[in-house]
Design a protein around this motif. Structure first.
Motif, PDB file in Angstrom:
ATOM      1  N   LEU A 140     -10.396   4.822  -3.747  1.00 34.66           N
ATOM      2  CA  LEU A 140      -9.471   4.003  -2.968  1.00 34.66           C
ATOM      3  C   LEU A 140      -8.040   4.116  -3.485  1.00 34.66           C
ATOM      4  O   LEU A 140      -7.101   4.224  -2.699  1.00 34.66           O
ATOM      5  CB  LEU A 140      -9.920   2.534  -3.006  1.00 34.66           C
ATOM      6  CG  LEU A 140     -11.202   2.204  -2.244  1.00 34.66           C
ATOM      7  CD1 LEU A 140     -11.668   0.805  -2.605  1.00 34.66           C
ATOM      8  CD2 LEU A 140     -10.997   2.320  -0.746  1.00 34.66           C
ATOM      9  N   LEU A 141      -7.889   4.097  -4.798  1.00 33.82           N
ATOM     10  CA  LEU A 141      -6.566   4.157  -5.391  1.00 33.82           C
ATOM     11  C   LEU A 141      -5.821   5.435  -5.016  1.00 33.82           C
ATOM     12  O   LEU A 141      -4.624   5.422  -4.759  1.00 33.82           O
ATOM     13  CB  LEU A 141      -6.675   4.065  -6.916  1.00 33.82           C
ATOM     14  CG  LEU A 141      -6.988   2.673  -7.477  1.00 33.82           C
ATOM     15  CD1 LEU A 141      -7.501   2.776  -8.908  1.00 33.82           C
ATOM     16  CD2 LEU A 141      -5.759   1.784  -7.420  1.00 33.82           C
ATOM     17  N   TRP A 142      -6.550   6.523  -4.983  1.00 32.92           N
ATOM     18  CA  TRP A 142      -5.933   7.801  -4.655  1.00 32.92           C
ATOM     19  C   TRP A 142      -6.087   8.131  -3.171  1.00 32.92           C
ATOM     20  O   TRP A 142      -5.803   9.252  -2.738  1.00 32.92           O
ATOM     21  CB  TRP A 142      -6.518   8.907  -5.536  1.00 32.92           C
ATOM     22  CG  TRP A 142      -6.127   8.727  -6.979  1.00 32.92           C
ATOM     23  CD1 TRP A 142      -6.776   7.972  -7.915  1.00 32.92           C
ATOM     24  CD2 TRP A 142      -4.976   9.266  -7.631  1.00 32.92           C
ATOM     25  NE1 TRP A 142      -6.109   8.015  -9.108  1.00 32.92           N
ATOM     26  CE2 TRP A 142      -5.003   8.811  -8.971  1.00 32.92           C
ATOM     27  CE3 TRP A 142      -3.929  10.098  -7.215  1.00 32.92           C
ATOM     28  CZ2 TRP A 142      -4.020   9.163  -9.891  1.00 32.92           C
ATOM     29  CZ3 TRP A 142      -2.951  10.441  -8.140  1.00 32.92           C
ATOM     30  CH2 TRP A 142      -2.999   9.972  -9.462  1.00 32.92           C
ATOM     31  N   ARG A 143      -6.540   7.143  -2.400  1.00 30.23           N
ATOM     32  CA  ARG A 143      -6.680   7.261  -0.945  1.00 30.23           C
ATOM     33  C   ARG A 143      -7.521   8.469  -0.552  1.00 30.23           C
ATOM     34  O   ARG A 143      -7.226   9.200   0.370  1.00 30.23           O
ATOM     35  CB  ARG A 143      -5.317   7.353  -0.260  1.00 30.23           C
ATOM     36  CG  ARG A 143      -4.407   6.169  -0.492  1.00 30.23           C
ATOM     37  CD  ARG A 143      -5.052   4.856  -0.026  1.00 30.23           C
ATOM     38  NE  ARG A 143      -4.073   3.784   0.032  1.00 30.23           N
ATOM     39  CZ  ARG A 143      -3.818   2.934  -0.976  1.00 30.23           C
ATOM     40  NH1 ARG A 143      -4.472   3.060  -2.117  1.00 30.23           N
ATOM     41  NH2 ARG A 143      -2.932   1.966  -0.832  1.00 30.23           N
ATOM     42  N   ASN A 144      -8.615   8.672  -1.294  1.00 31.96           N
ATOM     43  CA  ASN A 144      -9.505   9.806  -1.025  1.00 31.96           C
ATOM     44  C   ASN A 144     -10.904   9.261  -0.795  1.00 31.96           C
ATOM     45  O   ASN A 144     -11.837   9.559  -1.517  1.00 31.96           O
ATOM     46  CB  ASN A 144      -9.494  10.782  -2.204  1.00 31.96           C
ATOM     47  CG  ASN A 144     -10.366  11.995  -1.947  1.00 31.96           C
ATOM     48  OD1 ASN A 144     -10.569  12.386  -0.799  1.00 31.96           O
ATOM     49  ND2 ASN A 144     -10.893  12.590  -3.008  1.00 31.96           N
TER      50      ASN A 144
ATOM     51  N   LEU B 254      -8.766  -5.914  -6.652  1.00 33.70           N
ATOM     52  CA  LEU B 254      -7.923  -6.235  -7.798  1.00 33.70           C
ATOM     53  C   LEU B 254      -7.361  -4.978  -8.457  1.00 33.70           C
ATOM     54  O   LEU B 254      -6.217  -4.964  -8.917  1.00 33.70           O
ATOM     55  CB  LEU B 254      -8.709  -7.072  -8.799  1.00 33.70           C
ATOM     56  CG  LEU B 254      -9.012  -8.492  -8.341  1.00 33.70           C
ATOM     57  CD1 LEU B 254     -10.081  -9.126  -9.214  1.00 33.70           C
ATOM     58  CD2 LEU B 254      -7.759  -9.343  -8.338  1.00 33.70           C
ATOM     59  N   ASP B 255      -8.166  -3.930  -8.493  1.00 27.75           N
ATOM     60  CA  ASP B 255      -7.668  -2.652  -9.016  1.00 27.75           C
ATOM     61  C   ASP B 255      -6.496  -2.149  -8.178  1.00 27.75           C
ATOM     62  O   ASP B 255      -5.483  -1.680  -8.700  1.00 27.75           O
ATOM     63  CB  ASP B 255      -8.786  -1.606  -9.013  1.00 27.75           C
ATOM     64  CG  ASP B 255      -9.861  -1.878 -10.051  1.00 27.75           C
ATOM     65  OD1 ASP B 255      -9.639  -2.723 -10.935  1.00 27.75           O
ATOM     66  OD2 ASP B 255     -10.926  -1.236  -9.982  1.00 27.75           O
ATOM     67  N   LEU B 256      -6.632  -2.238  -6.875  1.00 28.81           N
ATOM     68  CA  LEU B 256      -5.563  -1.803  -5.966  1.00 28.81           C
ATOM     69  C   LEU B 256      -4.308  -2.667  -6.149  1.00 28.81           C
ATOM     70  O   LEU B 256      -3.186  -2.156  -6.122  1.00 28.81           O
ATOM     71  CB  LEU B 256      -6.051  -1.884  -4.523  1.00 28.81           C
ATOM     72  CG  LEU B 256      -7.112  -0.863  -4.112  1.00 28.81           C
ATOM     73  CD1 LEU B 256      -7.824  -1.314  -2.843  1.00 28.81           C
ATOM     74  CD2 LEU B 256      -6.489   0.514  -3.911  1.00 28.81           C
ATOM     75  N   MET B 257      -4.498  -3.960  -6.329  1.00 28.76           N
ATOM     76  CA  MET B 257      -3.370  -4.859  -6.544  1.00 28.76           C
ATOM     77  C   MET B 257      -2.634  -4.508  -7.833  1.00 28.76           C
ATOM     78  O   MET B 257      -1.395  -4.470  -7.866  1.00 28.76           O
ATOM     79  CB  MET B 257      -3.859  -6.310  -6.604  1.00 28.76           C
ATOM     80  CG  MET B 257      -4.364  -6.870  -5.289  1.00 28.76           C
ATOM     81  SD  MET B 257      -5.301  -8.413  -5.525  1.00 28.76           S
ATOM     82  CE  MET B 257      -4.084  -9.459  -6.341  1.00 28.76           C
ATOM     83  N   PHE B 258      -3.391  -4.266  -8.879  1.00 29.61           N
ATOM     84  CA  PHE B 258      -2.779  -3.931 -10.166  1.00 29.61           C
ATOM     85  C   PHE B 258      -1.957  -2.660 -10.055  1.00 29.61           C
ATOM     86  O   PHE B 258      -0.809  -2.595 -10.518  1.00 29.61           O
ATOM     87  CB  PHE B 258      -3.870  -3.754 -11.225  1.00 29.61           C
ATOM     88  CG  PHE B 258      -3.328  -3.517 -12.611  1.00 29.61           C
ATOM     89  CD1 PHE B 258      -3.055  -4.576 -13.449  1.00 29.61           C
ATOM     90  CD2 PHE B 258      -3.096  -2.232 -13.072  1.00 29.61           C
ATOM     91  CE1 PHE B 258      -2.553  -4.363 -14.723  1.00 29.61           C
ATOM     92  CE2 PHE B 258      -2.596  -2.004 -14.346  1.00 29.61           C
ATOM     93  CZ  PHE B 258      -2.323  -3.079 -15.177  1.00 29.61           C
ATOM     94  N   ASP B 259      -2.520  -1.652  -9.421  1.00 30.69           N
ATOM     95  CA  ASP B 259      -1.807  -0.383  -9.297  1.00 30.69           C
ATOM     96  C   ASP B 259      -0.540  -0.550  -8.469  1.00 30.69           C
ATOM     97  O   ASP B 259       0.513   0.000  -8.804  1.00 30.69           O
ATOM     98  CB  ASP B 259      -2.718   0.668  -8.657  1.00 30.69           C
ATOM     99  CG  ASP B 259      -2.102   2.051  -8.681  1.00 30.69           C
ATOM    100  OD1 ASP B 259      -1.966   2.623  -9.787  1.00 30.69           O
ATOM    101  OD2 ASP B 259      -1.735   2.568  -7.606  1.00 30.69           O
TER     102      ASP B 259
END
Length: 253
Positions: free
Chosen positions: A28-32, A92-97
């Motif tokens: 999700l973080l790297w939108r892949n 929460l990981d996405l929010m932190f990034d």
């Protein structure tokens, strides 16, 4: 290799303890995450969800944050969010990034001035998003903004005479100082009422050093305790130590 201790996040929520959460977050973080372009256009996108979640956390803190509250803010059903984000841990990981995103420009000046600017950027980020300080550091969140921020911080020290390991250690040391100072600053306002009630009970006869140092500390910043002054002083001491290390090596050479 990226040092995971610089940016680690594990949250006090069941979803975040899932052993499979980290790989899902990375996707999700790297939108892949293999989203298909077929079918109707989705009503939401991931960035909207993350922004809404950050707004909730900014207003109420991390503990009250829930998928239901984020859904209400977006005007959708709670279950619809799980189409985009598997659970609260990944959110929460996405929010932190997203919170650490920035221009990441070093600008002009000496290495010390660059590190000072970075420290102040991190200081004010903690004040904009106090929920960042509610996160217990144990799980790495290596999203694109976190990695870019780490690159930016290392670049401020690159070439000044430190080893790679020392550069990483200085980044960690400064980040830790900023976090502790910001946490104290945000807590100090809540302590003000208690301090006023305590003052008549702490006398010079019983606690002479406390009273003398406390009075002196309050004179210059014009406060009984000035968190920003403490932040600046600690940062200066850290950078003085780094400068002495670098200078000592250059004089030996």
């Amino acid at each position: 290799m990226i040092r995971e201790s610089v940016y680690r996040t594990e949250y006090l929520m069941p979803e975040a303890r899932d052993n499979h959460a980290a790989p899902r977050s990375i996707e999700l973080l790297w939108r892949n995450h293999g989203s298909s372009t077929r079918g109707p256009r989705p009503r939401l996108d991931l960035d909207q969800i993350v922004r809404a979640a950050m707004n909730v956390a900014d207003d109420e803190g991390l503990e009250p944050l829930s998928m239901r509250k984020v859904a209400e803010k977006l005007g959708v059903g709670t279950m619809s969010l799980y189409t985009y984000v598997p659970g609260k841990g990944e959110l929460l990981d996405l929010m932190f990034d997203q919170a650490v995103a920035g221009a990441n420009e070093l600008g002009e000046g000496t290495w010390r001035e660059r590190v000072e600017r970075i420290a102040h950027e991190n200081w004010w980020r903690c004040h904009r998003h106090p929920w960042l300080l509610e996160i217990t550091p144990t799980r790495p969140v290596m999203g694109p903004n976190v990695v870019a921020r780490y690159e930016h911080e290392l670049a401020a020290l690159d070439g000044i005479g430190l080893t790679d390991q020392e550069m990483d250690a200085v980044v960690s040391l400064v980040a830790g100082h900023v976090e502790r100072a910001a946490r104290t600053a945000l807590r100090s306002a809540r302590m003000a009422a208690g301090a006023a009630a305590l003052e008549p009970r702490v006398t010079a006869g019983q606690f002479p050093t406390v009273v003398r140092v406390g009075a002196a500390a309050g004179e210059e910043p014009n406060e009984a305790y000035a968190p920003e002054h403490s932040f600046e002083f600690g940062l200066s001491c850290i950078l003085d130590g780094v400068a002495a290390l670098v200078q000592g090596r250059s004089s030996v050479g």
